[in-house]
Design a protein around this motif. Structure first.
Motif, PDB file in Angstrom:
ATOM      1  N   UNK A 118    -114.417 -24.113 -23.190  1.00  0.00           N
ATOM      2  CA  UNK A 118    -113.498 -24.938 -22.534  1.00  0.00           C
ATOM      3  C   UNK A 118    -111.996 -24.467 -23.194  1.00  0.00           C
ATOM      4  N   UNK A 119    -110.727 -24.865 -22.823  1.00  0.00           N
ATOM      5  CA  UNK A 119    -109.743 -24.541 -23.125  1.00  0.00           C
ATOM      6  C   UNK A 119    -109.023 -25.804 -23.813  1.00  0.00           C
ATOM      7  N   UNK A 120    -108.191 -25.843 -24.992  1.00  0.00           N
ATOM      8  CA  UNK A 120    -108.264 -27.698 -25.603  1.00  0.00           C
ATOM      9  C   UNK A 120    -106.732 -27.328 -26.010  1.00  0.00           C
ATOM     10  N   UNK A 121    -106.509 -28.493 -26.437  1.00  0.00           N
ATOM     11  CA  UNK A 121    -105.330 -28.933 -26.902  1.00  0.00           C
ATOM     12  C   UNK A 121    -105.463 -29.580 -27.969  1.00  0.00           C
ATOM     13  N   UNK A 122    -105.015 -29.366 -29.939  1.00  0.00           N
ATOM     14  CA  UNK A 122    -105.427 -30.012 -30.359  1.00  0.00           C
ATOM     15  C   UNK A 122    -104.211 -30.268 -31.468  1.00  0.00           C
ATOM     16  N   UNK A 123    -104.581 -30.900 -32.334  1.00  0.00           N
ATOM     17  CA  UNK A 123    -103.115 -31.586 -33.613  1.00  0.00           C
ATOM     18  C   UNK A 123    -104.003 -31.001 -34.874  1.00  0.00           C
ATOM     19  N   UNK A 124    -102.906 -30.567 -35.490  1.00  0.00           N
ATOM     20  CA  UNK A 124    -103.906 -30.667 -37.569  1.00  0.00           C
ATOM     21  C   UNK A 124    -102.224 -30.306 -38.357  1.00  0.00           C
ATOM     22  N   UNK A 125    -102.295 -30.894 -39.267  1.00  0.00           N
ATOM     23  CA  UNK A 125    -101.058 -31.726 -40.027  1.00  0.00           C
ATOM     24  C   UNK A 125     -99.767 -30.857 -39.698  1.00  0.00           C
ATOM     25  N   UNK A 126     -99.271 -31.598 -37.987  1.00  0.00           N
ATOM     26  CA  UNK A 126     -98.326 -31.791 -37.156  1.00  0.00           C
ATOM     27  C   UNK A 126     -97.642 -30.370 -36.383  1.00  0.00           C
ATOM     28  N   UNK A 127     -99.406 -29.862 -36.286  1.00  0.00           N
ATOM     29  CA  UNK A 127     -98.890 -28.241 -35.786  1.00  0.00           C
ATOM     30  C   UNK A 127    -100.074 -28.357 -34.604  1.00  0.00           C
ATOM     31  N   UNK A 128     -99.673 -27.668 -33.644  1.00  0.00           N
ATOM     32  CA  UNK A 128    -100.039 -27.984 -32.483  1.00  0.00           C
ATOM     33  C   UNK A 128    -101.218 -26.540 -31.927  1.00  0.00           C
ATOM     34  N   UNK A 129    -102.001 -27.189 -31.494  1.00  0.00           N
ATOM     35  CA  UNK A 129    -102.745 -25.535 -31.611  1.00  0.00           C
ATOM     36  C   UNK A 129    -103.629 -25.578 -30.190  1.00  0.00           C
ATOM     37  N   UNK A 130    -104.380 -24.402 -29.552  1.00  0.00           N
ATOM     38  CA  UNK A 130    -104.889 -24.074 -28.013  1.00  0.00           C
ATOM     39  C   UNK A 130    -106.115 -22.974 -28.221  1.00  0.00           C
ATOM     40  N   UNK A 131    -107.486 -24.146 -28.415  1.00  0.00           N
ATOM     41  CA  UNK A 131    -107.826 -23.520 -28.345  1.00  0.00           C
ATOM     42  C   UNK A 131    -109.187 -23.093 -27.517  1.00  0.00           C
ATOM     43  N   UNK A 132    -109.754 -21.470 -27.369  1.00  0.00           N
ATOM     44  CA  UNK A 132    -111.086 -21.966 -26.648  1.00  0.00           C
ATOM     45  C   UNK A 132    -112.110 -21.172 -27.398  1.00  0.00           C
ATOM     46  N   UNK A 133    -112.530 -22.267 -27.065  1.00  0.00           N
ATOM     47  CA  UNK A 133    -114.116 -22.677 -27.928  1.00  0.00           C
ATOM     48  C   UNK A 133    -115.283 -22.899 -27.011  1.00  0.00           C
ATOM     49  N   UNK A 134    -116.686 -22.489 -26.995  1.00  0.00           N
ATOM     50  CA  UNK A 134    -118.087 -22.948 -26.600  1.00  0.00           C
ATOM     51  C   UNK A 134    -118.254 -24.396 -27.617  1.00  0.00           C
ATOM     52  N   UNK A 135    -118.314 -25.295 -26.320  1.00  0.00           N
ATOM     53  CA  UNK A 135    -119.214 -26.340 -26.741  1.00  0.00           C
ATOM     54  C   UNK A 135    -120.379 -26.948 -26.716  1.00  0.00           C
ATOM     55  N   UNK A 136    -121.122 -27.885 -27.388  1.00  0.00           N
ATOM     56  CA  UNK A 136    -122.370 -27.955 -27.165  1.00  0.00           C
ATOM     57  C   UNK A 136    -122.844 -28.919 -27.326  1.00  0.00           C
ATOM     58  N   UNK A 137    -124.249 -29.954 -26.247  1.00  0.00           N
ATOM     59  CA  UNK A 137    -124.066 -31.086 -26.263  1.00  0.00           C
ATOM     60  C   UNK A 137    -125.054 -31.765 -27.625  1.00  0.00           C
ATOM     61  N   UNK A 138    -124.471 -33.307 -28.204  1.00  0.00           N
ATOM     62  CA  UNK A 138    -125.543 -34.048 -28.882  1.00  0.00           C
ATOM     63  C   UNK A 138    -126.169 -34.980 -29.094  1.00  0.00           C
ATOM     64  N   UNK A 139    -126.466 -35.890 -28.763  1.00  0.00           N
ATOM     65  CA  UNK A 139    -127.226 -36.918 -28.033  1.00  0.00           C
ATOM     66  C   UNK A 139    -126.085 -37.321 -27.244  1.00  0.00           C
ATOM     67  N   UNK A 140    -125.926 -37.147 -25.922  1.00  0.00           N
ATOM     68  CA  UNK A 140    -125.086 -37.410 -25.009  1.00  0.00           C
ATOM     69  C   UNK A 140    -123.053 -36.879 -25.247  1.00  0.00           C
TER      70      UNK A 140
END
Length: 171
Positions: A118-140
């Motif tokens: 997935x391509x995602x948008x997140x925020x950490x300590x007031x700064x915006x990040x765009x992530x390209x990351x692999x995801x996995x399923x855990x407990x649905x």
């Protein structure tokens, strides 16, 4: 007080630096690791992050990865992800929406790139990040995996600026 909370205006992009991409002989970047063969465009995203083409087992990938220097040779680090041409095309198609979501600080944005990536948008300590990351399923529930790369907004803009060169090299 409100001026400090406002997002900083994006700075104009500087010419993409090639110094990190061209250190050492053509095979220096990831020699023997299947990360990059020195062919094709290399985009310096800033910091130690690079976007380039890589070959592994005869297939071409777009590698988004942190790098480090050892004995004067630029090598790929552990943090990063390699995308198939199809996944990279999905990223390129979603880039305008991801940029708009990052500017709006919309952290609920995601775009499916295929194969649980997935391509995602997140925020950490007031700064915006765009992530390209692999995801996995855990407990649905989908959870972010280890494989991936987060980019600050400025780094994302450098990648977006370099998308046409990477797309042309994949053809």
């Amino acid at each position: 007080a409100t001026a400090a909370a406002a997002a900083p205006a994006p700075q104009p992009l500087q010419p993409l630096a090639q110094a990190k991409c061209s250190q050492g002989p053509p095979t220096a970047v990831g020699a023997g690791s299947g990360s990059a063969d020195g062919a094709g465009p290399c985009i310096d995203l800033g910091g130690s992050k690079l976007a380039n083409l890589s070959k592994f087992k005869g297939r071409t990938y777009v590698s988004l990865r942190e790098h480090y220097t050892k004995d004067g040779v630029l090598l790929p680090g552990k943090k990063g992800i390699s995308l198939t041409p199809e996944q990279f095309s999905a990223l390129a198609a979603a880039a305008p929406a991801a940029t708009a979501a990052a500017q709006a600080r919309s952290t609920d944005f995601f775009a499916d790139l295929g194969s649980a990536r997935r391509l995602t948008v997140s925020e950490f300590k007031g700064k915006t990040y765009i992530g390209v990351r692999e995801f996995y399923e855990s407990m649905g529930e989908l959870k972010p995996g280890v494989k991936g790369l987060n980019m600050a907004y400025e780094q994302w803009q450098r990648l977006v600026h370099g998308l046409p060169a990477l797309q042309a090299a994949l053809r």
